[in-house]
Motif scaffolding. Structure first.
Motif, PDB file in Angstrom:
ATOM      1  N   TYR A 198       0.812  -1.224   0.000  1.00 41.69           N
ATOM      2  CA  TYR A 198       0.000   0.000   0.000  1.00 41.69           C
ATOM      3  C   TYR A 198       0.844   1.271   0.000  1.00 41.69           C
ATOM      4  O   TYR A 198       0.344   2.345   0.292  1.00 41.69           O
ATOM      5  N   ARG A 199       2.115   1.158  -0.339  1.00 37.19           N
ATOM      6  CA  ARG A 199       2.962   2.336  -0.420  1.00 37.19           C
ATOM      7  C   ARG A 199       2.844   3.042  -1.763  1.00 37.19           C
ATOM      8  O   ARG A 199       3.125   4.236  -1.877  1.00 37.19           O
ATOM      9  N   SER A 200       2.451   2.305  -2.770  1.00 37.36           N
ATOM     10  CA  SER A 200       2.278   2.896  -4.104  1.00 37.36           C
ATOM     11  C   SER A 200       0.795   3.082  -4.400  1.00 37.36           C
ATOM     12  O   SER A 200      -0.057   2.367  -3.859  1.00 37.36           O
ATOM     13  N   ALA A 201       0.498   4.024  -5.263  1.00 38.38           N
ATOM     14  CA  ALA A 201      -0.895   4.250  -5.664  1.00 38.38           C
ATOM     15  C   ALA A 201      -1.385   3.077  -6.506  1.00 38.38           C
ATOM     16  O   ALA A 201      -0.604   2.390  -7.166  1.00 38.38           O
ATOM     17  N   VAL A 202      -2.692   2.845  -6.465  1.00 41.17           N
ATOM     18  CA  VAL A 202      -3.275   1.789  -7.298  1.00 41.17           C
ATOM     19  C   VAL A 202      -3.608   2.364  -8.670  1.00 41.17           C
ATOM     20  O   VAL A 202      -3.760   3.578  -8.833  1.00 41.17           O
ATOM     21  N   SER A 203      -3.717   1.495  -9.659  1.00 40.67           N
ATOM     22  CA  SER A 203      -4.109   1.937 -10.998  1.00 40.67           C
ATOM     23  C   SER A 203      -5.554   2.392 -10.980  1.00 40.67           C
ATOM     24  O   SER A 203      -6.394   1.830 -10.267  1.00 40.67           O
ATOM     25  N   LEU A 204      -5.848   3.410 -11.766  1.00 42.57           N
ATOM     26  CA  LEU A 204      -7.186   3.998 -11.821  1.00 42.57           C
ATOM     27  C   LEU A 204      -7.702   3.989 -13.249  1.00 42.57           C
ATOM     28  O   LEU A 204      -6.925   4.038 -14.203  1.00 42.57           O
ATOM     29  N   PRO A 205      -9.024   3.954 -13.419  1.00 49.15           N
ATOM     30  CA  PRO A 205      -9.589   3.932 -14.775  1.00 49.15           C
ATOM     31  C   PRO A 205      -9.507   5.275 -15.469  1.00 49.15           C
ATOM     32  O   PRO A 205      -9.727   6.322 -14.858  1.00 49.15           O
ATOM     33  N   PHE A 206      -9.136   5.229 -16.760  1.00 51.45           N
ATOM     34  CA  PHE A 206      -9.143   6.382 -17.649  1.00 51.45           C
ATOM     35  C   PHE A 206      -8.381   7.564 -17.058  1.00 51.45           C
ATOM     36  O   PHE A 206      -7.273   7.401 -16.575  1.00 51.45           O
ATOM     37  N   ALA A 207      -8.975   8.766 -17.051  1.00 52.05           N
ATOM     38  CA  ALA A 207      -8.248   9.964 -16.621  1.00 52.05           C
ATOM     39  C   ALA A 207      -8.520  10.325 -15.165  1.00 52.05           C
ATOM     40  O   ALA A 207      -8.282  11.449 -14.744  1.00 52.05           O
ATOM     41  N   LEU A 208      -8.990   9.370 -14.382  1.00 46.28           N
ATOM     42  CA  LEU A 208      -9.342   9.658 -12.993  1.00 46.28           C
ATOM     43  C   LEU A 208      -8.133  10.099 -12.182  1.00 46.28           C
ATOM     44  O   LEU A 208      -8.246  10.933 -11.277  1.00 46.28           O
ATOM     45  N   ALA A 209      -6.954   9.573 -12.515  1.00 43.66           N
ATOM     46  CA  ALA A 209      -5.739   9.924 -11.776  1.00 43.66           C
ATOM     47  C   ALA A 209      -5.414  11.410 -11.928  1.00 43.66           C
ATOM     48  O   ALA A 209      -4.874  12.021 -11.006  1.00 43.66           O
ATOM     49  N   ARG A 210      -5.746  11.976 -13.090  1.00 47.31           N
ATOM     50  CA  ARG A 210      -5.492  13.410 -13.290  1.00 47.31           C
ATOM     51  C   ARG A 210      -6.558  14.257 -12.608  1.00 47.31           C
ATOM     52  O   ARG A 210      -6.273  15.342 -12.098  1.00 47.31           O
ATOM     53  N   LYS A 211      -7.784  13.760 -12.593  1.00 42.19           N
ATOM     54  CA  LYS A 211      -8.882  14.530 -12.001  1.00 42.19           C
ATOM     55  C   LYS A 211      -8.829  14.483 -10.481  1.00 42.19           C
ATOM     56  O   LYS A 211      -9.093  15.488  -9.806  1.00 42.19           O
ATOM     57  N   TYR A 212      -8.528  13.299  -9.935  1.00 49.04           N
ATOM     58  CA  TYR A 212      -8.445  13.135  -8.483  1.00 49.04           C
ATOM     59  C   TYR A 212      -7.095  12.494  -8.141  1.00 49.04           C
ATOM     60  O   TYR A 212      -6.999  11.272  -7.986  1.00 49.04           O
ATOM     61  N   PRO A 213      -6.043  13.296  -8.035  1.00 49.95           N
ATOM     62  CA  PRO A 213      -4.687  12.762  -7.840  1.00 49.95           C
ATOM     63  C   PRO A 213      -4.530  11.894  -6.596  1.00 49.95           C
ATOM     64  O   PRO A 213      -3.693  10.988  -6.579  1.00 49.95           O
ATOM     65  N   SER A 214      -5.331  12.138  -5.567  1.00 47.28           N
ATOM     66  CA  SER A 214      -5.171  11.390  -4.315  1.00 47.28           C
ATOM     67  C   SER A 214      -6.007  10.109  -4.271  1.00 47.28           C
ATOM     68  O   SER A 214      -5.894   9.328  -3.327  1.00 47.28           O
ATOM     69  N   ALA A 215      -6.836   9.888  -5.295  1.00 45.58           N
ATOM     70  CA  ALA A 215      -7.722   8.717  -5.272  1.00 45.58           C
ATOM     71  C   ALA A 215      -6.936   7.411  -5.234  1.00 45.58           C
ATOM     72  O   ALA A 215      -7.329   6.455  -4.566  1.00 45.58           O
TER      73      ALA A 215
END
Length: 250
Positions: A198-215
């Motif tokens: 849990y030290r690295s971020a999980v993969s997110l669908p589509f552009a969600l990582a850009r919209k919600y960086p902390s998700a």
């Protein structure tokens, strides 16, 4: 100086992602498109059409002896390529030799047999298999579950991007409720203590990582069944994906 036309691979990827197809579909479609091009000695699809598609599909049935569903998937990939990516109509591809689909009775395990197999699986694979058996999930759907997809109050499981890229809900088996809640608590504890998974971020669908960086680092987006290895997302970041459907339980 004239700008170069994007490579076919990049054109295909852009269109299929704009249309929100699953990554699994993207990979399978590109596999068949590449196979089609290689079959015709690296000829660009713009220079081919219905006759070449017919020849390829017939070859798959006659020489490769593929299943009817496999041939249909190849056809779907090529129709998508011509219609959505290249903006061309294939028209009538003519008569294609179809694989004969044999009639077979499905092998159905008894409840005792299924539970016997599940009981021999190690953690967390037994829980993953129990979800498939008790909630009717496909293996990929079970692997893709996140913490937020379990609704213990309403006893529901939310299946995201299932078959046909559709979301749906299914009942959360009462017999699994307690074990699943304990499993989520274990994930939460490990997440709070920032253990290795849990030290690295999980993969997110589509552009969600850009919209919600902390998700990607939030508890709700954590996978129920995480991969032990990191992968790289489209932005080049090291992220953790869910467990692969073909992973061994041994």
């Amino acid at each position: 100086m004239e700008a170069r036309e994007p490579r076919l691979r990049d054109q295909f990827r852009a269109v299929i992602r704009v249309n929100r197809y699953s990554i699994r579909t993207e990979k399978s479609y590109w596999y068949w498109i590449r196979y089609f091009i290689r079959f015709h000695r690296m000829t660009h699809p713009r220079e081919m059409g219905a006759p070449e598609v017919n020849a390829f599909l017939t070859w798959l049935a006659v020489e490769r002896n593929v299943a009817a569903a496999t041939q249909a998937q190849a056809l779907n990939a090529l129709v998508f390529l011509y219609k959505q990516v290249l903006g061309l109509s294939l028209g009538d591809i003519g008569e294609v030799i179809r694989p004969k689909k044999p009639r077979r009775l499905p092998v159905v395990l008894s409840h005792q047999e299924a539970m016997g197999i599940i009981s021999r699986l190690k953690s967390p694979y037994h829980l993953l298999a129990s979800l498939m058996y008790g909630a009717g999930l496909r293996v990929t759907e079970a692997c893709r579950l996140r913490v937020k997809d379990l609704d213990f109050n309403q006893r529901l499981i939310i299946v995201r991007d299932g078959k046909g890229s559709k979301d749906r809900t299914t009942l959360l088996p009462e017999s699994l409720s307690a074990e699943l809640q304990n499993w989520v608590k274990e994930i939460e504890t490990a997440w709070k203590q920032r253990e290795s998974l849990y030290r690295s971020a999980v993969s997110l669908p589509f552009a969600l990582a850009r919209k919600y960086p902390s998700a990607g680092t939030s508890l709700s987006w954590q996978w129920l069944f995480s991969s032990y290895r990191l992968c790289t997302d489209d932005l080049g970041n090291a992220v953790r994906h869910h467990i692969h459907p073909s992973v061994s339980s041994g």
